[in-house]
Design an enzyme around this catalytic site. Sequence first.
Site, PDB file in Angstrom:
ATOM      1  CB  ILE A  59      17.659  -7.874  -5.340  1.00 27.58           C
ATOM      2  CG1 ILE A  59      16.768  -6.541  -5.447  1.00 27.58           C
ATOM      3  CG2 ILE A  59      17.092  -8.709  -4.076  1.00 27.58           C
ATOM      4  CD1 ILE A  59      15.553  -6.960  -6.310  1.00 27.58           C
ATOM      5  CB  SER A 124       0.153  -4.956  -7.939  1.00 29.59           C
ATOM      6  OG  SER A 124      -0.839  -4.249  -7.505  1.00 29.59           O
ATOM      7  CE1 TYR A 148       4.619  -1.181  -6.551  1.00 30.48           C
ATOM      8  CE2 TYR A 148       2.292  -1.179  -7.249  1.00 30.48           C
ATOM      9  CZ  TYR A 148       3.244  -1.777  -6.400  1.00 30.48           C
ATOM     10  OH  TYR A 148       2.998  -2.992  -5.921  1.00 30.48           O
ATOM     11  CE  LYS A 152       4.955  -4.519  -7.854  1.00 34.44           C
ATOM     12  NZ  LYS A 152       6.024  -5.539  -7.155  1.00 34.44           N
ATOM     13  N   GLY A 293      -5.782   9.322  -9.498  1.00 36.55           N
ATOM     14  CA  GLY A 293      -5.338   8.020  -9.785  1.00 36.55           C
ATOM     15  C   GLY A 293      -6.212   6.788  -9.376  1.00 36.55           C
TER      16      GLY A 293
END
Length: 336
Positions: A59, A124, A148, A152, A293
């Site tokens: 993409i 998410s 990550y 988002k 985490g």
Amino acid sequence: MRILVTGGAGYIGSHTCVELLNSGHSVFIVDNFSNASVESIKRVEKITGKSVNYINADIRDEKALNELFKRHNFDAVIHFAGLKSVGESTEKPLMYYDNNVNGTRVLMSVMEKYKVNSLVFSSSATVYGDPDTVPISENFPLRTTNPYGQTKLVVEQMCQEVCSANDKISIVLLRYFNPVGAHHSGMIGEDPKGIPNNLMPFIAQVAVGKRAFLSIFGNDYNTPDGTGVRDYIHVVDLAKGHVKAIEKLHNKTGCHVFNLGTGRGYSVLDMVAAFSQVSGKKIPYQIKARRAGDIAQCYAKPDLAQQILDWRAEKTLKDMVNDSWHWQVNNPNGYE
Ligand code: NAD
Ligand code: UFG
């Protein structure tokens, strides 16, 4: 509708293609197959009896996307393509920002050029970080603890800003809780490369004898049995949420945000017990230190999706475990 599905060969994308095709839409997949195989697309065709066009492209490849949008008249885009490993993102943050943020920027700029104004994006529950309370509503504060999650959040913000700048655009941000399970045919499912990071595929590999035991990351959380609690959602329910989102909102301009979860939390030990019962196998486990985490509990308030999208998760924990097991037994080595 003619829908471009980025990352459509992947786990959630392939299940969503099945539901889109079953609902009468046509799909075109763009995937770079970095975490998927062409076999999943062939299986989607077998399940639905319909053919699926795809190209092997990234993409971030603006030229390839331009060609694609020039040749096809897409009504909407559902955007799954991205990298998703929390651990890997802390080791290679730039790779995550490039793939997830830059990739989405390229995609959205080509959409703008060809006036494709409707987008559904895979966000998410990680954007809620460690919430102060549960269940989690869409208006909870957003904060995240790893690159990550940050990708988002940045993409969500980019989508909000694009909607503010252009009043013709409709974007739906879907915040998934913990997708598990597989299509009931056992033909498509989650095919993690190497050692699975996530609980459900790991348990499935222990049950099938590929791994000796499950490591449970902490049993001293403030939860009923001390292990982490999550909102596991069947991937087919999740896939149907995308069909509802695109059908209900593709003409409604602005940026719309929904949790896709069941509203119910299960602990790691609940999942072990459920899997053991369904598979008839013992799942040996060892209690280990907490994983860096991780949070104690995370489950959704899913009411908004029910009100606006007329969607709610219908499958039970037993369905999730049954279907994961069926997929694992039929495909012990995934799509290989
Ligand atoms: P997946 O890895 O199975 O699917 C992602 C697909 O995108 C793969 O087929 C991969 O080959 C493709 N891809 C990756 N980068 C690409 C690029 N630059 N160009 C073209 N194709 C590319 O993952 P999934 O579980 O199906 O997740 C789909 C989306 O949902 C991801 O954006 C992920 O972050 C998000 N999400 C997943 C979960 C989860 O637990 N599975 C939870 C919340 C959100
Ligand atoms: N767990 C174990 N052992 C394992 C794997 C997981 O005990 O081998 C535990 C974790 O500590 C946690 C629970 O199982 O309590 C679920 O862990 P997962 O790794 O399956 O899922 P997470 O909730 O950590 O994260 C997932 C995705 C993220 C996404 C998040 C919210 O991996 O990308 O759900 O959607 F952001």
